[in-house]
Design an enzyme around this catalytic site. Structure first.
Site, PDB file in Angstrom:
ATOM      1  N   TYR A 167      40.887 -13.248 -43.962  1.00 45.90           N
ATOM      2  CA  TYR A 167      40.398 -13.477 -45.745  1.00 45.90           C
ATOM      3  C   TYR A 167      38.960 -13.952 -45.234  1.00 45.90           C
ATOM      4  O   TYR A 167      38.728 -15.194 -45.715  1.00 45.90           O
ATOM      5  CB  TYR A 167      41.069 -14.246 -46.489  1.00 45.90           C
ATOM      6  CG  TYR A 167      42.687 -13.801 -46.590  1.00 45.90           C
ATOM      7  CD1 TYR A 167      42.922 -12.450 -46.136  1.00 45.90           C
ATOM      8  CD2 TYR A 167      43.407 -14.479 -47.064  1.00 45.90           C
ATOM      9  CE1 TYR A 167      44.134 -12.125 -46.338  1.00 45.90           C
ATOM     10  CE2 TYR A 167      44.963 -14.034 -47.196  1.00 45.90           C
ATOM     11  CZ  TYR A 167      45.034 -12.902 -46.862  1.00 45.90           C
ATOM     12  OH  TYR A 167      46.485 -12.317 -46.770  1.00 45.90           O
TER      13      TYR A 167
ATOM     14  N   SER B 203      51.285  -9.640 -52.866  1.00 49.52           N
ATOM     15  CA  SER B 203      51.261  -8.916 -53.846  1.00 49.52           C
ATOM     16  C   SER B 203      52.285  -8.612 -54.762  1.00 49.52           C
ATOM     17  O   SER B 203      52.749  -7.601 -55.244  1.00 49.52           O
ATOM     18  CB  SER B 203      50.849  -7.334 -53.497  1.00 49.52           C
ATOM     19  OG  SER B 203      49.872  -7.387 -52.303  1.00 49.52           O
ATOM     20  N   PRO B 204      52.997  -9.792 -55.401  1.00 50.20           N
ATOM     21  CA  PRO B 204      54.055  -9.767 -56.117  1.00 50.20           C
ATOM     22  C   PRO B 204      53.928  -9.277 -57.570  1.00 50.20           C
ATOM     23  O   PRO B 204      54.828  -8.910 -58.246  1.00 50.20           O
ATOM     24  CB  PRO B 204      54.349 -11.528 -56.112  1.00 50.20           C
ATOM     25  CG  PRO B 204      53.304 -12.215 -56.051  1.00 50.20           C
ATOM     26  CD  PRO B 204      52.497 -11.342 -55.181  1.00 50.20           C
ATOM     27  N   LEU B 205      52.694  -9.250 -57.938  1.00 49.77           N
ATOM     28  CA  LEU B 205      52.172  -8.582 -59.108  1.00 49.77           C
ATOM     29  C   LEU B 205      51.621  -7.310 -59.094  1.00 49.77           C
ATOM     30  O   LEU B 205      51.083  -6.593 -59.868  1.00 49.77           O
ATOM     31  CB  LEU B 205      51.182  -9.579 -59.886  1.00 49.77           C
ATOM     32  CG  LEU B 205      51.821 -10.931 -60.392  1.00 49.77           C
ATOM     33  CD1 LEU B 205      50.599 -11.743 -60.923  1.00 49.77           C
ATOM     34  CD2 LEU B 205      53.004 -10.769 -61.323  1.00 49.77           C
TER      35      LEU B 205
ATOM     36  N   LEU C 239      51.673  -5.147 -62.790  1.00 51.10           N
ATOM     37  CA  LEU C 239      52.956  -5.718 -63.130  1.00 51.10           C
ATOM     38  C   LEU C 239      52.583  -6.741 -64.546  1.00 51.10           C
ATOM     39  O   LEU C 239      53.733  -7.198 -65.167  1.00 51.10           O
ATOM     40  CB  LEU C 239      53.866  -6.209 -62.269  1.00 51.10           C
ATOM     41  CG  LEU C 239      54.245  -5.263 -61.527  1.00 51.10           C
ATOM     42  CD1 LEU C 239      55.149  -5.853 -59.924  1.00 51.10           C
ATOM     43  CD2 LEU C 239      55.470  -4.351 -62.065  1.00 51.10           C
TER      44      LEU C 239
HETATM   45  N1  LIG Z   1      50.291 -10.436 -45.108  1.00 50.89           N
HETATM   46  C1  LIG Z   1      49.752  -9.613 -45.682  1.00 50.89           C
HETATM   47  O1  LIG Z   1      49.489  -8.560 -45.307  1.00 50.89           O
HETATM   48  C2  LIG Z   1      48.972  -9.653 -47.095  1.00 50.89           C
HETATM   49  C3  LIG Z   1      48.657  -8.484 -47.893  1.00 50.89           C
HETATM   50  C4  LIG Z   1      48.321  -8.788 -49.195  1.00 50.89           C
HETATM   51  C5  LIG Z   1      48.172  -9.974 -49.738  1.00 50.89           C
HETATM   52  N2  LIG Z   1      48.773 -11.075 -49.027  1.00 50.89           N
HETATM   53  C6  LIG Z   1      48.733 -12.489 -49.866  1.00 50.89           C
HETATM   54  O2  LIG Z   1      49.324 -12.391 -51.019  1.00 50.89           O
HETATM   55  C7  LIG Z   1      48.464 -13.012 -52.066  1.00 50.89           C
HETATM   56  C8  LIG Z   1      48.728 -12.183 -53.347  1.00 50.89           C
HETATM   57  O3  LIG Z   1      48.688 -10.695 -53.059  1.00 50.89           O
HETATM   58  P1  LIG Z   1      47.634  -9.755 -53.701  1.00 50.89           P
HETATM   59  O4  LIG Z   1      46.313 -10.863 -54.141  1.00 50.89           O
HETATM   60  O5  LIG Z   1      47.427  -8.573 -52.966  1.00 50.89           O
HETATM   61  O6  LIG Z   1      48.316  -9.250 -55.164  1.00 50.89           O
HETATM   62  P2  LIG Z   1      48.767  -9.782 -56.557  1.00 50.89           P
HETATM   63  O7  LIG Z   1      49.091 -11.325 -56.244  1.00 50.89           O
HETATM   64  O8  LIG Z   1      50.103  -9.015 -56.776  1.00 50.89           O
HETATM   65  O9  LIG Z   1      47.552  -9.605 -57.513  1.00 50.89           O
HETATM   66  C9  LIG Z   1      46.578 -10.611 -57.671  1.00 50.89           C
HETATM   67  C10 LIG Z   1      45.647 -10.001 -58.844  1.00 50.89           C
HETATM   68  O10 LIG Z   1      46.289  -9.604 -59.822  1.00 50.89           O
HETATM   69  C11 LIG Z   1      45.640 -10.006 -61.142  1.00 50.89           C
HETATM   70  N3  LIG Z   1      46.514 -11.135 -61.732  1.00 50.89           N
HETATM   71  C12 LIG Z   1      47.010 -12.291 -61.306  1.00 50.89           C
HETATM   72  N4  LIG Z   1      47.732 -12.752 -62.244  1.00 50.89           N
HETATM   73  C13 LIG Z   1      47.464 -12.332 -63.269  1.00 50.89           C
HETATM   74  C14 LIG Z   1      47.774 -12.449 -64.727  1.00 50.89           C
HETATM   75  N5  LIG Z   1      48.834 -13.556 -65.043  1.00 50.89           N
HETATM   76  N6  LIG Z   1      47.443 -11.654 -65.510  1.00 50.89           N
HETATM   77  C15 LIG Z   1      46.622 -10.522 -65.467  1.00 50.89           C
HETATM   78  N7  LIG Z   1      46.111 -10.275 -64.088  1.00 50.89           N
HETATM   79  C16 LIG Z   1      46.732 -11.049 -63.026  1.00 50.89           C
HETATM   80  C17 LIG Z   1      44.319 -10.505 -60.657  1.00 50.89           C
HETATM   81  O11 LIG Z   1      43.506  -9.522 -60.526  1.00 50.89           O
HETATM   82  P3  LIG Z   1      41.670  -9.753 -60.922  1.00 50.89           P
HETATM   83  O12 LIG Z   1      41.221 -10.485 -59.899  1.00 50.89           O
HETATM   84  O13 LIG Z   1      41.146  -8.485 -61.031  1.00 50.89           O
HETATM   85  O14 LIG Z   1      41.752 -10.614 -62.340  1.00 50.89           O
HETATM   86  C18 LIG Z   1      44.432 -10.948 -59.138  1.00 50.89           C
HETATM   87  O15 LIG Z   1      43.379 -11.270 -58.406  1.00 50.89           O
HETATM   88  C19 LIG Z   1      47.006 -12.739 -51.342  1.00 50.89           C
HETATM   89  O16 LIG Z   1      46.301 -13.636 -52.003  1.00 50.89           O
HETATM   90  C20 LIG Z   1      47.331 -12.990 -50.112  1.00 50.89           C
HETATM   91  O17 LIG Z   1      47.465 -14.312 -49.787  1.00 50.89           O
HETATM   92  C21 LIG Z   1      49.003 -10.996 -47.784  1.00 50.89           C
END
Ligand SMILES: NC(=O)c1ccc[n+]([C@@H]2O[C@H](COP(=O)([O-])OP(=O)(O)OC[C@H]3O[C@@H](n4cnc5c(N)ncnc54)[C@H](OP(=O)(O)O)[C@@H]3O)[C@@H](O)[C@H]2O)c1
Length: 329
Positions: A71, A217-219, A224
């Site tokens: 990252y 990516s739980p959202l 979601l």
């Molecule tokens: N191990 C792996 O290969 C891998 C891959 C992916 C992710 N990850 C980890 O998982 C974490 C989370 O996954 P992710 O970032 O891909 O997806 P996510 O948590 O599903 O989505 C995060 C994005 O959703 C939006 N969001 C979050 N909360 C919200 C709310 N309450 N209301 C409206 N929009 C909201 C924001 O978008 P905006 O920024 O556009 O506002 C935020 O940046 C990452 O930070 C990372 O640590 C790991």
């Protein structure tokens, strides 16, 4: 500034490592500073905003943070450590999960790159060190041997993997067992519209082995939360990589609309939104076995997401959301 932890939050064990985590942690990919491939997903987050995101997460009861070498080549690790330090969080009072980047590397690079990880996070230790994906030139056994060396040297407290299949996860667990340890976690993509681990053996084997699933990516990267369903023009503001990765298309929004409406209804009855219910569903469907790590670029979103820690869904609610999720998938 001292953080007042408002919520009395129950934790779940992180495998058999002896560590425990709150069912909601904070994903810190968003702190990558717009460096490298991360810029295809997230705009840079200023340090003050990152600090505020960490602050509201801690106040909501979160006790751990997920970051990675990948990252922003250390940018996320440094931003997280900077935020914790600015908030005067004592090292050791929160848990940090980091990840080694295996692309184009052998297991030898685990020890070689560890000092840089520790430096980027200082004074906060790497508690859980994870293999980011099964992409190393070395065997799983060699990678786990290198991780076990870090455990022996007390540089880390637990070992995890990410994006590992059931067979790879079992190989990692067995290799660590030979050294007197066990695999603490497998971090995988898991959300209401991506439930592959329920059918491919990962979830059931994790349960059998006592390995915690960390849902990334739980959202569904925002889908979601219902915010794109309410205003599909927002799709234009996000990059193609994120749109493609998470089904953020007009078609994807229409297919998932009945599910989102149910999440919103279930949330509204508790004064909450769809996001908190989407997170609570993952946690409550798999009690004690799944932790979620939503990411945020805005403090307001992080403040909403931590409210999932206070939600308990009924068996009927879990089943109905399950059904709508299956129809949307
Ligand atoms: N191990 C792996 O290969 C891998 C891959 C992916 C992710 N990850 C980890 O998982 C974490 C989370 O996954 P992710 O970032 O891909 O997806 P996510 O948590 O599903 O989505 C995060 C994005 O959703 C939006 N969001 C979050 N909360 C919200 C709310 N309450 N209301 C409206 N929009 C909201 C924001 O978008 P905006 O920024 O556009 O506002 C935020 O940046 C990452 O930070 C990372 O640590 C790991």
């Amino acid at each position: 500034m001292s953080i007042e932890n408002k919520a009395a939050v129950k934790t779940i064990p992180l495998g058999a490592s002896g560590l425990s985590v709150t069912p909601v942690g904070l994903g810190c990919w968003q702190f990558a500073g717009g460096v490298g491939f991360s810029k295809m997903f997230w705009k840079p987050v200023p340090q003050e905003t990152a600090t505020e995101i960490v602050r509201v997460s801690l106040e909501g009861g979160v006790n751990w943070f997920d970051t990675a070498e990948a990252y922003g080549r250390g940018a996320s690790e440094r931003a997280l450590a900077g935020a914790l330090a600015a908030l005067k969080v004592a090292p050791g009072s929160v848990l940090v999960a980091d990840k080694w980047l295996p692309f184009g590397r052998t297991a030898r690079s685990i020890a070689k790159t560890f000092p840089a990880r520790a430096l980027a996070l200082q004074p906060y230790p790497v508690d859980l060190h994870q293999v980011h994906m099964p992409a190393s030139f070395s065997s799983v056994e060699k990678q786990m041997a290198a991780m076990a060396d870090l455990l022996d040297e007390k540089k880390i407290k637990a070992v995890g993997v990410s994006n590992f299949s059931a067979a790879q996860m079992e190989a990692a667990h067995r290799a660590l067992q030979k050294r007197g340890y066990g695999l603490a976690s497998n971090q995988v993509r898991y959300h209401l519209l991506e439930r592959g681990i329920e059918g491919n053996g990962v979830l059931s084997l994790a349960r059998d082995l006592g390995v915690t699933i960390i849902a990334y990516s739980p959202l569904a990267q925002g889908l979601l939360t219902g915010r794109f369903h309410g205003d599909s023009e927002q799709l234009k503001k996000i990059g193609w990589a994120r749109r493609r990765n998470s089904g953020l298309s007009r078609e994807g929004l229409e297919r998932s609309r009945p599910l989102i409406e149910e999440l919103e209804r279930t949330g509204a009855a508790r004064g909450l939104g769809a996001a908190e219910i989407a997170l609570a569903w993952l946690i409550d469907k798999n009690p004690g076995r799944v932790a979620v790590i939503p990411g945020a670029t805005r403090p307001g979103h992080a403040a909403l997401n931590v409210r999932a820690l206070g939600v308990t869904l009924s068996a009927g609610e879990i089943a109905w959301i399950d059904e709508l999720s299956a129809r949307a998938g």
